[in-house]
Design a protein around this motif. Structure first.
Motif, mmCIF file in Angstrom:
data_model
loop_
_atom_site.group_PDB
_atom_site.id
_atom_site.type_symbol
_atom_site.label_atom_id
_atom_site.label_comp_id
_atom_site.label_asym_id
_atom_site.label_seq_id
_atom_site.Cartn_x
_atom_site.Cartn_y
_atom_site.Cartn_z
ATOM 1 N N ARG A 501 0.662 -1.166 0.056
ATOM 2 C CA ARG A 501 -0.053 0.001 0.178
ATOM 3 C C ARG A 501 1.006 1.164 -0.102
ATOM 4 O O ARG A 501 0.599 2.188 -0.822
ATOM 5 C CB ARG A 501 -0.967 0.058 1.315
ATOM 6 N N ARG A 502 2.063 1.367 0.778
ATOM 7 C CA ARG A 502 2.793 2.452 0.674
ATOM 8 C C ARG A 502 3.458 2.485 -0.467
ATOM 9 O O ARG A 502 3.434 3.760 -1.248
ATOM 10 C CB ARG A 502 3.929 2.130 1.885
ATOM 11 N N ILE A 503 4.016 1.686 -1.478
ATOM 12 C CA ILE A 503 4.543 1.733 -2.621
ATOM 13 C C ILE A 503 3.558 2.220 -3.461
ATOM 14 O O ILE A 503 3.804 3.070 -4.482
ATOM 15 C CB ILE A 503 4.975 0.238 -2.987
ATOM 16 N N ASP A 504 2.270 1.628 -3.490
ATOM 17 C CA ASP A 504 1.387 2.019 -4.558
ATOM 18 C C ASP A 504 0.887 3.538 -4.149
ATOM 19 O O ASP A 504 0.734 4.246 -5.384
ATOM 20 C CB ASP A 504 0.041 1.277 -4.460
ATOM 21 N N GLN A 505 1.052 4.149 -2.887
ATOM 22 C CA GLN A 505 0.631 5.222 -2.803
ATOM 23 C C GLN A 505 1.752 6.114 -3.645
ATOM 24 O O GLN A 505 1.600 7.359 -3.817
ATOM 25 C CB GLN A 505 0.635 5.778 -1.240
ATOM 26 N N HIS A 506 3.283 5.967 -3.186
ATOM 27 C CA HIS A 506 4.078 6.478 -3.709
ATOM 28 C C HIS A 506 3.990 6.591 -5.151
ATOM 29 O O HIS A 506 4.272 7.593 -5.992
ATOM 30 C CB HIS A 506 5.262 5.844 -3.367
ATOM 31 N N VAL A 507 3.732 5.537 -6.011
ATOM 32 C CA VAL A 507 3.556 5.451 -7.407
ATOM 33 C C VAL A 507 2.505 6.343 -8.016
ATOM 34 O O VAL A 507 2.721 7.192 -8.840
ATOM 35 C CB VAL A 507 3.608 3.886 -7.879
ATOM 36 N N SER A 551 10.077 0.769 -10.946
ATOM 37 C CA SER A 551 11.342 0.490 -11.214
ATOM 38 C C SER A 551 12.415 1.814 -10.602
ATOM 39 O O SER A 551 13.334 1.604 -10.199
ATOM 40 C CB SER A 551 11.874 0.068 -12.466
ATOM 41 N N VAL A 552 11.588 3.039 -10.890
ATOM 42 C CA VAL A 552 12.448 4.204 -10.436
ATOM 43 C C VAL A 552 12.321 4.333 -8.897
ATOM 44 O O VAL A 552 13.519 4.617 -8.262
ATOM 45 C CB VAL A 552 11.426 5.407 -11.061
ATOM 46 N N PHE A 553 11.330 3.836 -8.385
ATOM 47 C CA PHE A 553 11.212 3.733 -6.839
ATOM 48 C C PHE A 553 11.993 2.670 -6.211
ATOM 49 O O PHE A 553 12.603 3.008 -5.103
ATOM 50 C CB PHE A 553 9.648 3.655 -6.387
ATOM 51 N N LYS A 554 11.824 1.321 -6.816
ATOM 52 C CA LYS A 554 12.687 0.308 -6.319
ATOM 53 C C LYS A 554 13.673 0.145 -7.259
ATOM 54 O O LYS A 554 13.385 -1.154 -8.012
ATOM 55 C CB LYS A 554 11.707 -0.733 -5.985
ATOM 56 N N PRO A 555 14.819 0.347 -7.797
ATOM 57 C CA PRO A 555 15.545 0.171 -8.815
ATOM 58 C C PRO A 555 16.163 -1.335 -8.709
ATOM 59 O O PRO A 555 16.699 -1.992 -9.810
ATOM 60 C CB PRO A 555 16.780 1.352 -9.006
ATOM 61 N N ASP A 556 16.251 -1.809 -7.704
ATOM 62 C CA ASP A 556 16.785 -3.169 -7.301
ATOM 63 C C ASP A 556 15.975 -4.329 -7.479
ATOM 64 O O ASP A 556 16.170 -5.408 -7.313
ATOM 65 C CB ASP A 556 17.645 -3.362 -5.821
#
Length: 741
Positions: A501-507, A551-556
């Motif tokens: 949910r946190r990742i989706d909110q950032h994207v 991929s920008v938020f989590k490049p790895d």
């Protein structure tokens, strides 16, 4: 000389006898007196025919006693007794005639009054022929024995049936408190003829039958309250007063009667407990089903088993009932588990050491172990996934860690030896909670942990509002039961949902998207069902855009989409109407393709969407056909209805049915995961059988131990080999496995 001696000896004996009979009186006057006394005594004792209407001769009893005295002084009473008994033997046909007459009457109409009359008549014969007490107890005892021996020899077998009817009537009157004063006379007559002693077993059986009938009528199906106290009160009020007649006859006070009835009273009390125990044993399956409302019956059964040794009967009855009514393919696994839990609770009440449970539960445990959905049912109950009121776990029970079997500590001051009926495999253990007992069906708790992970994954992926409090609470409870280490993977899954949910909110903050995927860690989640499905058109574009921002938020990290899972909310704009629908991804993919052209065949749609299952494709198209968005013009050919047609053109289109409440994402079950993993080892098995020929299962198991990551049991390997046999890959004969031809 010898002849003279004999004559002298005979003369002496004759003189002695003469003197005894003459009693030293002058001349033969004493002998004459003895002769008159003998004649009077024999005439007085001679049995008479009671049926003879001729008046009975009256005797002066004083003269009779005097005559008996003279005979006694002359020491001729034994001879007189022999003469009397011989006269009585010659008159026994009179009694035989009476018995035959009364028994013929009884056998013709089965009226017990004929038996009662016969008993009274026999007492008349006995009293009429009985010698006077002046002759002493020896004479009377000899007479009584001779009289009863003859009577018992001429009574037919039907007499016992008649006696039973007469005695039953006395008991019925006692129970109904309408006693007949003649009953006491009847019992006295029985005692006179020694019928009570002769038919004691039959008389007792009448009491037993009344007890059995009363227990069956008043206690059958009544389980909520104990009934033993009520039965004992009934026995004291109804049965004991009747028992006084046959079993305490001759008692002069209450204490004496109590002493006389101690033995028979104990037998009647035992029979009452035995009867109730038999009834509850017969009802035990339904008593367990009705638990806890049947707690009263269980308390009674516990007390009865302490008095009556029928534990083996209870075990056999419950095992037979389980096999007939529970352990069969038609019974639902949840019902079997629920009954097993009730069995555990009930048998612990009856037998705290657990011997009965150990003997009863073994077939149920083996049957549940062989059912593929048992673990899932148990786990679903652990996490509160059952319907209300159907949980195996009582909310009032304390949550505690799974208890492992403990070794016996013989130095424990509270240690007790194993019960005498415990089998060789039984091991007494501390009382454990129900969940520990259920989990112990399996040799390891690892299977439960894996199933917990699968179920938690399904529940987490089904949450739509982002509220995971319930699942988090379940994980905390399961930590107590299974330990922190076993639930680490579940903790990761919970954290993934929060992070998703946190990742989706950032994207979404970087670039708004109508797509809200759930992002999970592949290595920590159970395998999800795979699919070759490809989302076409705008859906594919949305995936690519979201993956780019991720991929920008989590490049790895890299997103691997599972497009066949989830739900899609669509708005369809047609020429004459606009529809909204909430559908699975495959339905969304198909309707998207209809934006390219109006007519598609099923085969074309399947090919464009990544060769999905044809049955799934037919189902997806049927959804749109039900909404009157598509129409099947011919078999396998569907056309888009841009303009509604048919009688329903003016009616409001039906929306597709929403996902059913509680529908869970297609996470692979533990069995499915194991089957998939076992396929990895098929090449090893195939190589063994190719190079070594036929092999037994245990040899295959030992060789597979060298394969990387192999951790299956021989039972799991056997199930896999059996599945391979059904597919024709292998054959088995006499326990030896070989490759199929």
């Amino acid at each position: 000389m010898a002849s003279a001696a004999v004559r002298a000896q005979v003369a002496a004996k004759w003189q002695e006898s003469f003197n005894r009979l003459n009693r030293n009186e002058p001349g033969i006057s004493g002998l004459m007196t003895f002769s008159e006394a003998w004649t009077l005594a024999i005439e007085f004792l001679k049995p008479r025919d009671l049926s003879d209407p001729t008046p009975h001769k009256q005797y002066d009893l004083n003269k009779v006693r005097a005559a008996f005295g003279v005979v006694g002084e002359c020491r001729r009473l034994p001879v007189m007794m022999e003469v009397f008994l011989e006269d009585m033997r010659k008159s026994q046909h009179l009694i035989t005639r009476e018995v035959e007459a009364y028994m013929t009457l009884y056998e013709s109409n089965s009226d017990p009054e004929a038996i009662r009359s016969l008993v009274y008549r026999l007492v008349e014969w006995y009293s009429a022929w009985k010698p006077t007490a002046d002759l002493g107890p020896t004479m009377i005892s000899a007479y009584t024995l001779a009289f009863q021996t003859h009577v018992f020899s001429v009574l037919p077998p039907s007499f016992a049936r008649g006696i039973k009817a007469v005695v039953s009537a006395t008991l019925q009157r006692t129970i109904s408190q309408s006693q007949d004063p003649q009953d006491r006379v009847l019992w006295q007559a029985f005692d006179t003829l020694s019928l009570i002693d002769r038919y004691e077993t039959l008389i007792a059986s009448i009491g037993y039958e009344f007890i059995e009938s009363y227990v069956e009528e008043t206690c059958a199906g009544k389980w909520s309250e104990p009934v033993l106290a009520t039965l004992r009160a009934w026995m004291v009020d109804k049965i004991v007063p009747w028992m006084l007649y046959p079993f305490a006859r001759g008692a002069t006070n209450a204490d004496e009667a109590k002493t006389m009835m101690q033995g028979v009273g104990s037998r009647f009390d035992f029979h009452m407990h035995k009867t109730l125990c038999n009834l509850r044993t017969k009802e035990i399956f339904d008593i367990i089903v009705d638990f806890p409302d049947s707690a009263g019956a269980l308390q009674d059964l516990k007390e009865c088993l302490a008095r009556v040794d029928q534990r083996a009967d209870l075990v056999q009855a419950l095992r037979q009932a389980n096999n007939k009514r529970l352990l069969h393919p038609g019974a639902d696994t949840k019902d079997i588990l629920t009954h097993y839990v009730s069995t555990i609770k009930c048998l612990r009440i009856i037998d705290p050491p657990g011997v009965l449970l150990f003997k009863v539960a073994d077939p149920t445990r083996r049957y549940l172990r062989d059912r593929p959905d048992t673990i899932r049912c148990i786990v679903a109950s652990l996490v509160g996934d059952g319907e209300s009121g159907d949980s195996l776990v009582d909310d009032n029970d304390p949550i505690q860690p799974l208890q492992q079997p403990e070794m016996e500590n013989y130095s424990d001051p509270e240690w007790n030896p194993e019960p005498i009926d415990a089998g060789p495999d039984f091991r007494a253990s501390k009382s454990s909670d129900v969940i520990s007992t259920i989990v112990s069906i399996y040799d390891t708790k690892d299977l439960f942990v894996k199933e917990l992970q699968v179920l938690l994954a399904q529940r987490l992926l089904a949450v739509k509002d982002g509220n995971f409090d319930r699942e988090r609470r379940n994980v905390e409870i399961l930590k107590i039961r299974f330990g922190e280490a076993a639930l680490q993977v579940c903790e990761v899954m919970l954290r993934d949902m929060t992070d998703s949910r946190r990742i989706d909110q950032h994207v979404q903050s970087q670039k708004a998207s109508s797509m809200h995927p759930t992002i999970i860690s592949r290595h920590f989640w159970p395998a999800l069902e795979s699919s070759d499905m490809v989302m076409p058109g705008q859906f594919q574009i949305l995936q690519e855009q979201y993956a780019k921002e991720f991929s920008v938020f989590k490049p790895d990290k890299v997103l691997r989409w599972l497009p066949h899972l989830g739900r899609v909310h669509l708005q369809l704009e047609l020429e004459d109407r606009t529809l909204e629908a909430d559908v699975p991804p495959l339905e969304a993919a198909f309707i998207e393709l209809f934006s390219e052209k109006d007519v598609w065949t099923i085969d074309e749609l399947v090919l464009r969407s990544g060769s999905v299952n044809r049955n799934a494709a037919v189902k997806a198209l049927a959804t749109w056909a039900d909404m009157h968005v598509l129409k099947e013009d011919s078999e396998g050919v569907f056309r888009l209805l841009s303009v509604s047609e048919g009688p329903t053109s003016r009616s409001r289109p039906q929306a597709p049915k929403p996902a059913e409440t509680g529908e869970l994402p297609p996470v692979m079950s533990v069995q499915q995961q194991q089957a998939e993993q076992m396929k990895m080892y098929w090449k090893f098995i195939e190589g063994m059988l190719t190079n070594l020929g036929s092999l037994p299962l245990d040899r295959i198991q030992s060789m597979l131990k060298f394969a990387p990551g192999y951790d299956r049991t021989v039972e799991q390997l056997g199930s896999f080999m059996e599945a391979a046999r059904r597919e024709g890959l292998v054959n088995v004969k006499d326990g030896m496995w070989r490759l199929g031809k």
